[in-house]
Design a protein around this motif. Structure first.
Motif, PDB file in Angstrom:
ATOM      1  N   ILE A  86       9.519  -3.868   2.970  1.00  0.00           N
ATOM      2  CA  ILE A  86       8.259  -3.082   2.831  1.00  0.00           C
ATOM      3  C   ILE A  86       8.503  -1.755   3.607  1.00  0.00           C
ATOM      4  N   SER A  89      10.999  -2.187  -1.349  1.00  0.00           N
ATOM      5  CA  SER A  89      10.324  -2.607  -2.837  1.00  0.00           C
ATOM      6  C   SER A  89       9.147  -1.902  -2.766  1.00  0.00           C
ATOM      7  N   GLU A  90       8.382  -1.653  -1.790  1.00  0.00           N
ATOM      8  CA  GLU A  90       6.931  -1.262  -1.909  1.00  0.00           C
ATOM      9  C   GLU A  90       6.869  -0.313  -0.563  1.00  0.00           C
ATOM     10  N   TYR A  97       4.022   2.291   1.922  1.00  0.00           N
ATOM     11  CA  TYR A  97       2.860   2.406   2.367  1.00  0.00           C
ATOM     12  C   TYR A  97       2.581   3.608   3.203  1.00  0.00           C
ATOM     13  N   ASN A 118      -1.634   6.335  -6.446  1.00  0.00           N
ATOM     14  CA  ASN A 118      -1.357   5.119  -5.910  1.00  0.00           C
ATOM     15  C   ASN A 118      -1.270   4.158  -7.124  1.00  0.00           C
ATOM     16  N   HIS A 119      -0.453   2.950  -7.031  1.00  0.00           N
ATOM     17  CA  HIS A 119      -0.118   1.960  -7.971  1.00  0.00           C
ATOM     18  C   HIS A 119      -1.575   0.995  -7.803  1.00  0.00           C
ATOM     19  N   GLN A 157      -1.088  -2.544  -5.836  1.00  0.00           N
ATOM     20  CA  GLN A 157      -0.700  -2.190  -4.123  1.00  0.00           C
ATOM     21  C   GLN A 157      -2.042  -1.744  -3.609  1.00  0.00           C
ATOM     22  N   LEU A 191       5.810   7.638  -3.827  1.00  0.00           N
ATOM     23  CA  LEU A 191       5.262   6.727  -4.708  1.00  0.00           C
ATOM     24  C   LEU A 191       5.914   6.890  -5.917  1.00  0.00           C
ATOM     25  N   ARG A 209       8.827   4.274  -5.550  1.00  0.00           N
ATOM     26  CA  ARG A 209       8.629   2.812  -5.363  1.00  0.00           C
ATOM     27  C   ARG A 209       6.840   2.602  -5.616  1.00  0.00           C
ATOM     28  N   PRO A 210       6.369   1.538  -5.748  1.00  0.00           N
ATOM     29  CA  PRO A 210       5.099   1.058  -6.010  1.00  0.00           C
ATOM     30  C   PRO A 210       4.633   1.194  -4.460  1.00  0.00           C
ATOM     31  N   GLY A 211       3.236   1.505  -4.289  1.00  0.00           N
ATOM     32  CA  GLY A 211       3.018   1.674  -3.154  1.00  0.00           C
ATOM     33  C   GLY A 211       1.511   2.307  -3.033  1.00  0.00           C
ATOM     34  N   ALA A 267       2.059  -9.426   3.056  1.00  0.00           N
ATOM     35  CA  ALA A 267       2.932  -9.090   2.055  1.00  0.00           C
ATOM     36  C   ALA A 267       4.158  -9.949   2.205  1.00  0.00           C
TER      37      ALA A 267
END
Length: 386
Positions: A72, A157-158, A160, A301-302, A305, A339, A342-344, A383
């Motif tokens: 993360i 992988s994600e 924030y 934003n995804h 997530q 973003l 990666r997803p986040g 997570a």
């Protein structure tokens, strides 16, 4: 769950970190002393890997959990602004003309607090990548970090991030599950005519009247070319021309900031901006050059997530203090590049009453640092559960 008790124990230490950073602001990519301070703290904490010199002065710290799992990413920006500070605080900037007027000193402190807790407890599996990024305010340090392969190199992988929000009630979180902040592009238009005596304008080609017409016309892009429900801002922020009351100048210029959320609308805005400038240049007999800076994309934003981040924020501040359907806003952020990679999700954390961001009297509320650190820590634990 309120602020984590262990992180609450760090409050005085975190205040010391934050105020040190506030006294020593650095701009854009030249955050070398800030990076050295971060590296020293990370090594004191026992962070497993510390990598510096990323995107010139960025730092990445890796904390290994108690078992295998994904990584993360948690991001904090480090750079300050070219503003003369007017807080009058004992910990005010010691660098003339530079100050932390956007709270990035607080963002670094929140991530350092989370790092200390996660190093002590390691109640997660997988890894945490601490992403300390330069040049958010100008230069797109987030994009440079992505381009240098940070996400792939460290297996993120994600990802924030948090931004403080003065004027929002203390400890309240705001975000949404889609576009949160706008893209930002900047256009510089340079117009050349023929200067001369103001008493004989017929012998001149006046660049000022051309610029005035262009400035008025670009506003019609919003009202006549863009669908009414697609939010767009075009703000002309500079006009420069002339040196005296009796001289028609040879040159004039103007600058505009252009913001929206939709990539297709963004392309349309650029196309129409060029067409209007070029058309008016022909009509007024001047030459015009446009320098169009394609800036930060929209911060989007995804959904999954963002929903997860909202649930974590609710643990920290309570359900009533978290708005997961916050309206999007026209400010911009280079976390957008992360973003895209990666997803986040990106969230705002309320710091209570005080001067607004980018104001010379702004100062980060130190009481908010343990709240943000607790959010980061719990996000990792949830997570990447053991």
């Amino acid at each position: 769950m309120p602020v984590l008790n262990r992180i609450a124990d760090y409050a005085d230490e975190m205040k010391g970190w934050r105020r040190h950073l506030h006294q020593h602001p650095e701009l854009e990519f030249a955050c070398h002393d800030t990076a050295a301070f971060i590296v020293a703290r990370l090594r004191e904490m026992g962070v497993d890997e510390v990598h510096d010199g990323i995107a010139t002065s960025g730092v990445v710290g890796i904390i290994n959990g108690s078992g295998d799992g994904p990584t993360i990413g948690l991001r904090a920006d480090m750079d300050a602004l070219p503003i003369v500070e007017l807080t009058g605080a004992d910990h005010a900037s010691t660098v003339p003309g530079k100050m932390h007027a956007c709270g990035h000193d607080g963002h670094v402190t929140m991530l350092l607090g989370a790092a200390k807790y996660l190093c002590e407890t390691r109640r997660f599996k997988g890894r945490v990548a601490l992403l300390f990024q330069p040049a958010e305010e100008d230069g797109g340090g987030g994009n440079v970090m992505v381009q240098e392969g940070v996400m792939d190199r460290f297996g993120v992988s994600e990802v924030y991030g948090i931004h403080n929000a003065p004027g929002v009630p203390f400890g309240h979180f705001q975000t949404n599950s889609g576009a949160l902040m706008a893209s930002v592009d900047t256009a510089f238009v340079y117009v050349t005519g023929k200067g001369g005596h103001a008493a004989t304008p017929h012998d001149c080609i006046d660049p000022i009247v051309a610029v005035v017409a262009m400035v008025q016309a670009v506003q019609t892009i919003i009202t006549r070319n863009v669908y009414a429900l697609d939010e767009v801002v075009i703000s002309v922020t500079q006009i420069h021309a002339g040196t005296a009351s009796n001289i028609i100048p040879e040159e004039a210029m103007f600058c505009a900031t252009i913001r929206c959320f939709n990539p297709e609308v963004r392309k349309l805005l650029k196309k129409r901006f060029y067409e209007i400038v070029e058309g008016h240049a022909a009509a007024f007999g001047v030459k015009a050059r446009v320098d169009y800076d394609w800036g930060y994309p929209a911060t989007v934003n995804h959904p999954s997530q963002a929903e997860f981040a909202v649930s974590v924020a609710q643990e920290i501040s309570g359900e009533a203090a978290v708005n997961g359907q916050s309206p999007r806003e026209m400010g911009s952020e280079d976390f957008s590049y992360m973003l895209e990679a990666r997803p986040g999700a990106y969230l705002f954390l309320g710091t209570g009453p005080g001067a607004g961001l980018h104001h010379p009297a702004y100062d980060f509320n130190d009481e908010a640092a343990p709240v943000g650190a607790s959010f980061f820590a719990r996000l990792v634990e949830r997570a990447l559960p053991l």
